[in-house]
Design a protein around this motif. Structure first.
Motif, mmCIF file in Angstrom:
data_model
loop_
_atom_site.group_PDB
_atom_site.id
_atom_site.type_symbol
_atom_site.label_atom_id
_atom_site.label_comp_id
_atom_site.label_asym_id
_atom_site.label_seq_id
_atom_site.Cartn_x
_atom_site.Cartn_y
_atom_site.Cartn_z
ATOM 1 N N THR A 172 0.079 -13.367 -2.585
ATOM 2 C CA THR A 172 0.079 -11.917 -2.768
ATOM 3 C C THR A 172 -0.783 -11.516 -3.950
ATOM 4 O OG1 THR A 172 2.320 -11.846 -1.872
ATOM 5 C CG2 THR A 172 1.550 -9.884 -3.035
ATOM 6 N N THR A 173 -0.724 -12.307 -5.035
ATOM 7 C CA THR A 173 -1.515 -12.015 -6.232
ATOM 8 C C THR A 173 -3.002 -12.103 -5.933
ATOM 9 O OG1 THR A 173 0.246 -12.900 -7.614
ATOM 10 C CG2 THR A 173 -1.907 -12.656 -8.632
ATOM 11 N N ALA A 174 -3.387 -13.025 -5.053
ATOM 12 C CA ALA A 174 -4.800 -13.195 -4.714
ATOM 13 C C ALA A 174 -5.361 -11.964 -4.017
ATOM 14 C CB ALA A 174 -4.987 -14.420 -3.825
ATOM 15 N N LYS A 175 -4.470 -11.179 -3.357
ATOM 16 C CA LYS A 175 -4.929 -9.995 -2.644
ATOM 17 C C LYS A 175 -4.883 -8.746 -3.510
ATOM 18 C CE LYS A 175 -3.256 -11.771 1.806
ATOM 19 N NZ LYS A 175 -2.372 -11.520 2.949
ATOM 20 N N THR A 176 -4.370 -8.872 -4.718
ATOM 21 C CA THR A 176 -4.224 -7.716 -5.607
ATOM 22 C C THR A 176 -5.430 -7.615 -6.521
ATOM 23 O OG1 THR A 176 -1.834 -8.018 -5.574
ATOM 24 C CG2 THR A 176 -2.737 -6.606 -7.322
ATOM 25 N N THR A 177 -6.073 -6.454 -6.540
ATOM 26 C CA THR A 177 -7.245 -6.216 -7.394
ATOM 27 C C THR A 177 -6.875 -5.243 -8.494
ATOM 28 O OG1 THR A 177 -8.705 -6.509 -5.499
ATOM 29 C CG2 THR A 177 -9.645 -5.429 -7.460
ATOM 30 N N ALA A 178 -7.129 -5.646 -9.721
ATOM 31 C CA ALA A 178 -6.815 -4.780 -10.858
ATOM 32 C C ALA A 178 -7.831 -3.656 -10.934
ATOM 33 C CB ALA A 178 -6.808 -5.585 -12.156
ATOM 34 N N LYS A 179 -7.346 -2.438 -11.141
ATOM 35 C CA LYS A 179 -8.214 -1.269 -11.249
ATOM 36 C C LYS A 179 -8.414 -0.922 -12.713
ATOM 37 C CE LYS A 179 -6.775 0.793 -6.863
ATOM 38 N NZ LYS A 179 -6.199 1.987 -6.225
ATOM 39 N N LYS A 180 -9.683 -0.798 -13.121
ATOM 40 C CA LYS A 180 -10.012 -0.445 -14.499
ATOM 41 C C LYS A 180 -10.568 0.971 -14.536
ATOM 42 C CE LYS A 180 -11.079 -5.196 -15.918
ATOM 43 N NZ LYS A 180 -12.096 -6.077 -16.531
ATOM 44 N N GLU B 3 0.810 -1.219 0.000
ATOM 45 C CA GLU B 3 0.000 0.000 0.000
ATOM 46 C C GLU B 3 0.844 1.270 0.000
ATOM 47 O OE1 GLU B 3 -0.630 -0.148 4.869
ATOM 48 O OE2 GLU B 3 -2.343 -0.246 3.516
ATOM 49 N N ASN B 4 2.146 1.156 0.364
ATOM 50 C CA ASN B 4 3.042 2.307 0.352
ATOM 51 C C ASN B 4 3.823 2.429 -0.946
ATOM 52 O OD1 ASN B 4 2.319 3.037 3.019
ATOM 53 N ND2 ASN B 4 3.753 1.512 3.844
ATOM 54 N N GLY B 5 3.584 1.512 -1.883
ATOM 55 C CA GLY B 5 4.280 1.564 -3.162
ATOM 56 C C GLY B 5 5.611 0.851 -3.162
ATOM 57 N N ASN B 6 5.966 0.167 -2.054
ATOM 58 C CA ASN B 6 7.234 -0.567 -1.991
ATOM 59 C C ASN B 6 7.055 -1.990 -2.509
ATOM 60 O OD1 ASN B 6 8.507 1.646 -0.680
ATOM 61 N ND2 ASN B 6 7.621 1.001 1.278
ATOM 62 N N PRO B 7 8.071 -2.527 -3.212
ATOM 63 C CA PRO B 7 7.944 -3.891 -3.734
ATOM 64 C C PRO B 7 7.879 -4.920 -2.619
ATOM 65 C CG PRO B 7 10.184 -3.058 -4.054
ATOM 66 C CD PRO B 7 9.364 -1.904 -3.591
ATOM 67 N N VAL B 8 7.035 -5.922 -2.804
ATOM 68 C CA VAL B 8 6.909 -7.021 -1.832
ATOM 69 C C VAL B 8 8.012 -8.030 -2.087
ATOM 70 C CG1 VAL B 8 5.429 -8.863 -0.978
ATOM 71 C CG2 VAL B 8 4.426 -6.693 -1.675
#
Length: 218
Positions: free
Chosen positions: A91-99, A45-50
């Motif tokens: 981690t991918t499962a928690k990521t939602t693509a914004k359209k 959420e802070n823009g830092n790579p996981v």
């Protein structure tokens, strides 16, 4: 002699067990960046790579940890890859693509047909009936066409309006308004052009007559 050999064999076996039990295992931490299904780095959420810290162990098992989550991988050379893959999937499962939907209003083009709304503001006159004719000429034509039907109106000093519609035309359109009888004898300011590129296809025409001018001078 046999008893001595037996004792020596027992001592050798004991030393061998002692040597195995005192052997130390070393862990080599490896930091990997988690990526999504497109190969792009996943950020928090802070823009830092996981990132994922993978401990490659020479012993029985290896463990991998990521921010906020612990993942254990099986032993062997594939332990590092398995741990990173598991953390990546979680981690991918928690990521939602914004359209983002962008709505644009396109301007009409010369090849598109449209209707043109014509508003005629009637000139001031002393209680006089007349016929209003709206004529139009599409770009490329030489002659004007009269819009049917004509409208019979009674002019006065209230500033009334009459509305007409020129249907299904394309390109630039020249528009002219005329009045019958003496009202239209000295008419001016009675023309306009509807551009094909204009978003608003509403044209307002305010004709003027010589009678208005004379009355204004009195």
């Amino acid at each position: 002699m046999k008893k001595l050999l037996s004792i020596l064999m027992v001592l050798v076996i004991m030393f061998a067990f002692a040597s195995c039990s005192s052997k130390e295992y070393t862990d080599t931490p490896v930091t990997e960046i988690v990526t999504d299904e497109n190969g792009e780095p996943v950020t928090d959420e802070n823009g830092n790579p996981v990132t994922v810290v993978v401990e490659s162990t020479t012993g029985e098992e290896a463990s991998a940890t990521s921010s906020g989550q612990d993942t254990t991988a099986p032993s062997g050379s594939g332990g590092s890859t398995t741990a990173a893959t598991t953390a990546k999937a979680n981690t991918t499962a928690k990521t939602t693509a914004k359209k983002t939907t962008t709505t644009t209003t396109e301007k009409p083009t010369k090849s598109q047909k449209r209707d043109i709304k014509v508003i005629v503001e009637l000139p001031f006159y002393n209680e006089k009936e007349t016929d209003i004719t709206v004529s139009y000429r599409v770009d490329g034509d030489k002659k004007y066409k009269d819009l049917e039907p004509k409208k019979n109106v009674k002019l006065d000093k209230t500033g009334k309006q009459e509305t007409f519609t020129i249907p299904n035309v394309k390109g630039d359109v020249d528009i002219s308004v005329s009045f019958s009888g003496t009202v239209g004898a000295n008419i001016s300011k009675n023309t306009a052009t509807a551009k094909a590129s204009d978003k608003d296809q509403t044209i307002t025409i305010r004709p003027a007559t010589g009678i208005e001018v004379m009355e204004d001078m009195d």
